[in-house]
Design a protein around this motif. Sequence first.
Motif, PDB file in Angstrom:
ATOM      1  N   SER A 110      42.285 -14.064 -83.181  1.00 45.47           N
ATOM      2  CA  SER A 110      42.414 -14.606 -82.197  1.00 45.47           C
ATOM      3  C   SER A 110      42.359 -15.861 -82.011  1.00 45.47           C
ATOM      4  O   SER A 110      43.297 -17.159 -81.577  1.00 45.47           O
ATOM      5  N   THR A 111      40.914 -16.815 -81.637  1.00 46.51           N
ATOM      6  CA  THR A 111      40.327 -17.630 -81.812  1.00 46.51           C
ATOM      7  C   THR A 111      41.226 -19.132 -82.982  1.00 46.51           C
ATOM      8  O   THR A 111      41.396 -19.889 -82.447  1.00 46.51           O
ATOM      9  N   ARG A 112      41.118 -18.229 -84.110  1.00 48.66           N
ATOM     10  CA  ARG A 112      41.870 -19.259 -85.368  1.00 48.66           C
ATOM     11  C   ARG A 112      42.982 -19.835 -84.946  1.00 48.66           C
ATOM     12  O   ARG A 112      43.432 -20.480 -85.266  1.00 48.66           O
ATOM     13  N   GLU A 113      43.548 -18.680 -84.096  1.00 50.15           N
ATOM     14  CA  GLU A 113      44.982 -18.668 -84.143  1.00 50.15           C
ATOM     15  C   GLU A 113      44.825 -19.779 -83.267  1.00 50.15           C
ATOM     16  O   GLU A 113      46.163 -20.327 -83.158  1.00 50.15           O
ATOM     17  N   HIS A 114      44.347 -19.568 -82.016  1.00 43.13           N
ATOM     18  CA  HIS A 114      44.287 -20.683 -80.596  1.00 43.13           C
ATOM     19  C   HIS A 114      44.222 -21.937 -81.469  1.00 43.13           C
ATOM     20  O   HIS A 114      44.867 -22.851 -81.091  1.00 43.13           O
ATOM     21  N   LEU A 115      43.403 -22.101 -82.407  1.00 39.19           N
ATOM     22  CA  LEU A 115      42.906 -23.477 -82.924  1.00 39.19           C
ATOM     23  C   LEU A 115      43.570 -24.252 -83.600  1.00 39.19           C
ATOM     24  O   LEU A 115      43.929 -25.231 -83.688  1.00 39.19           O
ATOM     25  N   GLY A 116      44.492 -22.952 -84.400  1.00 39.18           N
ATOM     26  CA  GLY A 116      46.086 -23.956 -85.079  1.00 39.18           C
ATOM     27  C   GLY A 116      47.055 -24.169 -84.670  1.00 39.18           C
ATOM     28  O   GLY A 116      47.367 -25.418 -84.631  1.00 39.18           O
ATOM     29  N   ILE A 117      47.235 -23.256 -83.591  1.00 43.41           N
ATOM     30  CA  ILE A 117      48.397 -23.549 -82.101  1.00 43.41           C
ATOM     31  C   ILE A 117      47.811 -25.107 -81.720  1.00 43.41           C
ATOM     32  O   ILE A 117      48.697 -26.052 -81.373  1.00 43.41           O
ATOM     33  N   LEU A 118      46.636 -25.278 -81.605  1.00 41.77           N
ATOM     34  CA  LEU A 118      45.927 -26.134 -81.241  1.00 41.77           C
ATOM     35  C   LEU A 118      45.987 -27.723 -81.540  1.00 41.77           C
ATOM     36  O   LEU A 118      46.518 -29.004 -81.016  1.00 41.77           O
ATOM     37  N   ASP A 119      45.863 -27.643 -82.409  1.00 38.66           N
ATOM     38  CA  ASP A 119      46.177 -28.532 -83.999  1.00 38.66           C
ATOM     39  C   ASP A 119      47.715 -28.845 -83.870  1.00 38.66           C
ATOM     40  O   ASP A 119      47.989 -30.406 -83.961  1.00 38.66           O
ATOM     41  N   HIS A 120      48.099 -28.628 -84.023  1.00 37.58           N
ATOM     42  CA  HIS A 120      49.566 -28.461 -84.049  1.00 37.58           C
ATOM     43  C   HIS A 120      50.603 -28.903 -82.539  1.00 37.58           C
ATOM     44  O   HIS A 120      51.252 -30.619 -82.358  1.00 37.58           O
ATOM     45  N   LEU A 121      49.810 -28.866 -81.473  1.00 44.30           N
ATOM     46  CA  LEU A 121      50.253 -29.298 -80.320  1.00 44.30           C
ATOM     47  C   LEU A 121      49.551 -30.795 -79.836  1.00 44.30           C
ATOM     48  O   LEU A 121      49.981 -31.597 -79.692  1.00 44.30           O
ATOM     49  N   GLU A 122      48.047 -30.804 -80.831  1.00 40.95           N
ATOM     50  CA  GLU A 122      47.304 -32.348 -80.310  1.00 40.95           C
ATOM     51  C   GLU A 122      48.128 -33.105 -80.810  1.00 40.95           C
ATOM     52  O   GLU A 122      48.347 -34.495 -80.976  1.00 40.95           O
ATOM     53  N   SER A 123      49.026 -32.543 -82.500  1.00 42.23           N
ATOM     54  CA  SER A 123      49.970 -34.292 -83.049  1.00 42.23           C
ATOM     55  C   SER A 123      51.254 -33.926 -83.316  1.00 42.23           C
ATOM     56  O   SER A 123      52.579 -34.465 -83.268  1.00 42.23           O
ATOM     57  N   GLY A 124      51.426 -34.003 -81.371  1.00 39.82           N
ATOM     58  CA  GLY A 124      52.821 -33.324 -81.520  1.00 39.82           C
ATOM     59  C   GLY A 124      54.032 -32.373 -81.956  1.00 39.82           C
ATOM     60  O   GLY A 124      55.165 -33.000 -82.127  1.00 39.82           O
ATOM     61  N   GLN A 125      53.404 -32.164 -82.482  1.00 38.10           N
ATOM     62  CA  GLN A 125      54.400 -31.069 -83.221  1.00 38.10           C
ATOM     63  C   GLN A 125      54.247 -29.577 -82.397  1.00 38.10           C
ATOM     64  O   GLN A 125      53.650 -28.561 -82.934  1.00 38.10           O
ATOM     65  N   PHE A 126      55.620 -29.682 -81.684  1.00 32.54           N
ATOM     66  CA  PHE A 126      55.695 -28.532 -80.841  1.00 32.54           C
ATOM     67  C   PHE A 126      56.536 -27.738 -80.937  1.00 32.54           C
ATOM     68  O   PHE A 126      56.234 -25.687 -80.803  1.00 32.54           O
ATOM     69  N   GLU A 127      57.022 -27.456 -82.101  1.00 25.32           N
ATOM     70  CA  GLU A 127      58.841 -26.549 -82.698  1.00 25.32           C
ATOM     71  C   GLU A 127      57.250 -25.529 -83.287  1.00 25.32           C
ATOM     72  O   GLU A 127      57.372 -24.829 -83.193  1.00 25.32           O
ATOM     73  N   VAL A 128      56.554 -26.222 -84.517  1.00 24.56           N
ATOM     74  CA  VAL A 128      55.909 -25.620 -85.382  1.00 24.56           C
ATOM     75  C   VAL A 128      55.004 -24.713 -84.163  1.00 24.56           C
ATOM     76  O   VAL A 128      54.360 -23.287 -84.343  1.00 24.56           O
ATOM     77  N   ALA A 129      54.172 -25.276 -83.531  1.00 24.15           N
ATOM     78  CA  ALA A 129      53.623 -24.477 -82.325  1.00 24.15           C
ATOM     79  C   ALA A 129      53.864 -23.643 -81.987  1.00 24.15           C
ATOM     80  O   ALA A 129      53.306 -22.686 -81.625  1.00 24.15           O
ATOM     81  N   ALA A 130      55.279 -23.869 -81.272  1.00 24.44           N
ATOM     82  CA  ALA A 130      56.006 -22.242 -80.655  1.00 24.44           C
ATOM     83  C   ALA A 130      56.040 -21.269 -81.396  1.00 24.44           C
ATOM     84  O   ALA A 130      56.138 -20.117 -80.716  1.00 24.44           O
ATOM     85  N   ASP A 131      56.730 -22.270 -82.541  1.00 25.65           N
ATOM     86  CA  ASP A 131      56.830 -20.523 -83.675  1.00 25.65           C
ATOM     87  C   ASP A 131      55.233 -19.872 -83.777  1.00 25.65           C
ATOM     88  O   ASP A 131      55.313 -18.320 -84.167  1.00 25.65           O
ATOM     89  N   LEU A 132      54.429 -20.895 -84.041  1.00 26.01           N
ATOM     90  CA  LEU A 132      52.865 -20.205 -84.757  1.00 26.01           C
ATOM     91  C   LEU A 132      52.804 -18.997 -82.707  1.00 26.01           C
ATOM     92  O   LEU A 132      51.618 -18.500 -82.818  1.00 26.01           O
TER      93      LEU A 132
END
Length: 312
Positions: free
Chosen positions: A259-281
Motif C-alpha cells: 500500500s505504501t508503494r502504491e501511495h508513492l506511485g500515485i504521489l509521483d503522478h500528482l507531483e508531475s500534474g498527471q491527475f488523470e493517471v493518478a486518479a486511475d491508480l
Amino acid sequence: MQAAIRRPRANHLDLAQRILDVARQRGFGPGTRLPEQQIARLCNVSRTPVRAALRLLTDRGMVEWQAETGYRLAIDPARQAPQAADLPNAEEDEIADAILRDRAARRIDGTITASGLMRRYAVGRGAVLKALKRLEAENLIERAPGQSWLFRPALDGAEVLAESYEFRLVMEPAAILAPGFRLDGARAVALRQRMEALLAMPDASFDIRAFHAADAEFHALIAHGTANRFVAEALAGHLRLRSLPGASRGLSLFRLRQSTREHLGILDHLESGQFEVAADLLKVHLRLSRNQRPHAASRGAPALFGAISRPN
C-alpha cells in the motif's frame, strides 16, 4: 484522564497551526523573527492569543525564544510541513478521543449522556459538551431526544466497510479530477520522506502506527487539494471515521508495504500534474484494498490481480 491537568485552549492550538501555515506559505526559514505584532496582523487576531500560541510552539521545539531577540522560528516549515498532530491536544480533544477509544472497545454503549461522561472521565460539564460538539461536527454522533447522544455507525461491520470503499471509490478519484485540484508541495515532500523511511525499515521493526499516520496524511492530502469544498468536507469526515480506534484490523505487513508503494506511485503522478493517471491508480489502489477484505469484496467486482492479503 485527570481533571486537574490543564490542557491548551482549542483556539490557541488552532492559532499555533495557523502560524505554522503562514510561515510555510511566506517562505520563512529557521531563524526568522516572529514579532507578536506582525504575527497578529498576518493572522488577523490580537497579540494576546498570539503570545499563547507562540508559547505552545516553543514548548514543542518549533519556535525558540531569546530575551534579546524575542521569538524565532526553529524549524524549516517547507521541509517539515508540521501539522496539528505535532501539537498537544486541548482538553476537549482528549475527552473526545477517550470517548472514541472506549466506544471502539465496547466499554460504553451506543447512547451516551454528558452527565455520564463527566462521571466517567472526572471532568467538567463545559469540556464534555465541547467534546460532544466536536464529535457531532465530525458526524460521529448525533443528538437524541432528551439529554442523550447516539453514535453513528462505525466501520466495524461488513456492510458498513463495503459501503465505505464504495464511497471512497466514487469520491477520492473525483477529488483529484475536480477542476482546480492543487497539491500541497511541502506536505507532499514531507510525506514522501516518511513513506520512504517506512519502506526502508526491516520487517521486525516496521512501525505500524507510523504507517497509519502516513496513510491518513496521504488521503488527507487528496482531500485538502480538491477545490470543491463539499467533496473536501465529505472526505475529511470519512477519513476521521476511518481513523477511529478499532476501525482497521487484521492488516498484513506485506499489504502495508504494498500500500505504501502504491501511495508513492500515485504521489509521483500528482507531483508531475498527471491527475488523470493518478486518479486511475488511486482506483486500482482502493479496489485492491477492498477486494482483499473478503466481506467488502463480496459487494464489489472480482479481485484484481489475485488475492494478496488484507490491506489498509
